[in-house]
Design a protein around this motif. Sequence first.
Motif, mmCIF file in Angstrom:
data_model
loop_
_atom_site.group_PDB
_atom_site.id
_atom_site.type_symbol
_atom_site.label_atom_id
_atom_site.label_comp_id
_atom_site.label_asym_id
_atom_site.label_seq_id
_atom_site.Cartn_x
_atom_site.Cartn_y
_atom_site.Cartn_z
ATOM 1 N N ALA A 66 0.816 -1.205 0.000
ATOM 2 C CA ALA A 66 0.000 0.000 0.000
ATOM 3 C C ALA A 66 0.854 1.261 0.000
ATOM 4 N N PRO B 272 -4.064 0.440 -3.875
ATOM 5 C CA PRO B 272 -5.454 0.257 -3.457
ATOM 6 C C PRO B 272 -6.434 0.132 -4.618
ATOM 7 N N HIS C 285 -9.386 -6.380 -2.882
ATOM 8 C CA HIS C 285 -9.337 -6.526 -1.428
ATOM 9 C C HIS C 285 -10.676 -6.074 -0.863
ATOM 10 N N ARG D 139 -13.072 -3.806 1.391
ATOM 11 C CA ARG D 139 -13.038 -2.410 1.803
ATOM 12 C C ARG D 139 -12.713 -2.283 3.290
ATOM 13 N N ARG E 65 -10.073 -3.025 4.968
ATOM 14 C CA ARG E 65 -9.048 -3.905 5.542
ATOM 15 C C ARG E 65 -7.670 -3.280 5.322
ATOM 16 N N LEU F 72 -4.225 -2.810 4.039
ATOM 17 C CA LEU F 72 -3.493 -3.400 2.930
ATOM 18 C C LEU F 72 -2.063 -3.749 3.334
ATOM 19 N N THR G 2 -7.161 -9.301 2.188
ATOM 20 C CA THR G 2 -6.256 -8.465 1.402
ATOM 21 C C THR G 2 -5.265 -9.253 0.556
ATOM 22 N N THR G 3 -5.067 -10.522 0.808
ATOM 23 C CA THR G 3 -4.102 -11.319 0.059
ATOM 24 C C THR G 3 -4.649 -12.732 -0.140
ATOM 25 N N TRP H 158 -16.964 -4.333 -4.483
ATOM 26 C CA TRP H 158 -17.488 -4.203 -3.119
ATOM 27 C C TRP H 158 -19.015 -4.238 -3.041
#
Length: 308
Positions: free
Chosen positions: A50, A56, A61, A63, A65, A67, A104-105, A210
Amino acid sequence: MLDESDNWGRWGHDDERGALNLLTPEVVAAAAGCVREGRVLELSLPIRGATSSPAPTTVPHLRGRPLPQHFMSVDGGDYAAGTRAVGAGLKMADDALVVTPHGTTTHMDALCHMWSGDRLYNGHSADRVRSYGAGRCGIDKAGPVVARGVLFDIPRLKGVPHLAVDDRIGPDELQACLDEAGVELRPGDVAVVRTGWPLVWQSEGPEGYWAGQPGLSADGGRWLAARDVCVVAADNAAIGGLNARQLADEDLADDLHMILLWRHGVYLAEMLWLEELAEAGRAEFLFVAAPLRIEGGTASPINPIAVL
């Protein structure tokens, strides 16, 4: 609908590894028989820090969270430090990485990630999950996953590039994928479920991604657990579907994390990238993934691979 079945005690009352116990040497050796071409495909999203400004908006990912944070602890401006560290005339760069895997991953959930009441999977006490790590059922208990992967390409079955936001995948669709491919699930398989949802990030951006997410239904999860899969892996963020608030709509009895992780000890691998695998058209393959040995961790980033 209350799901009363579970795997508690099946591999002993001290067990912390769950359905990965199904990966016996015989099962692993049979899985290796899926390799025909020797072609290797990565099934992970990139970890893009990030601290790099476009990150982003370029990597899917959830929303809100945090990064990944990627820093060069020794970079091009620190050559003097690098020279001192490794000797005259040599240069060195070094990294620092901070990752919160969930949302995120590409990652694998540990059996201590979610629970109900005061008990983890297999009846272990939840009071062992503390800020210093989980004393029971941490990701370090999982070990490497080497298994037969079976792809459930639901968009291909439906003839669409990706599922709709409110689609929930049930047993009939899962069975239809197997029938079309002429494949049967075996104990110890990894069920790899493609929704195509990461493509929405590319076509509609973060707001489209999202808006919610398609995923397995509760009965779809029960169907897979009853067939003794050891891992359910998917390209969405939570295996099950999400609403626009990025939460599951199911009640506790129908929550996919409760059905799979908590009741059956089936591990969850989330946020995979499955587009090249789908293009390859292979329903079965060798699946390999090794979580980091993070003692007491609730998850670990992984880079799963398919060997065709």
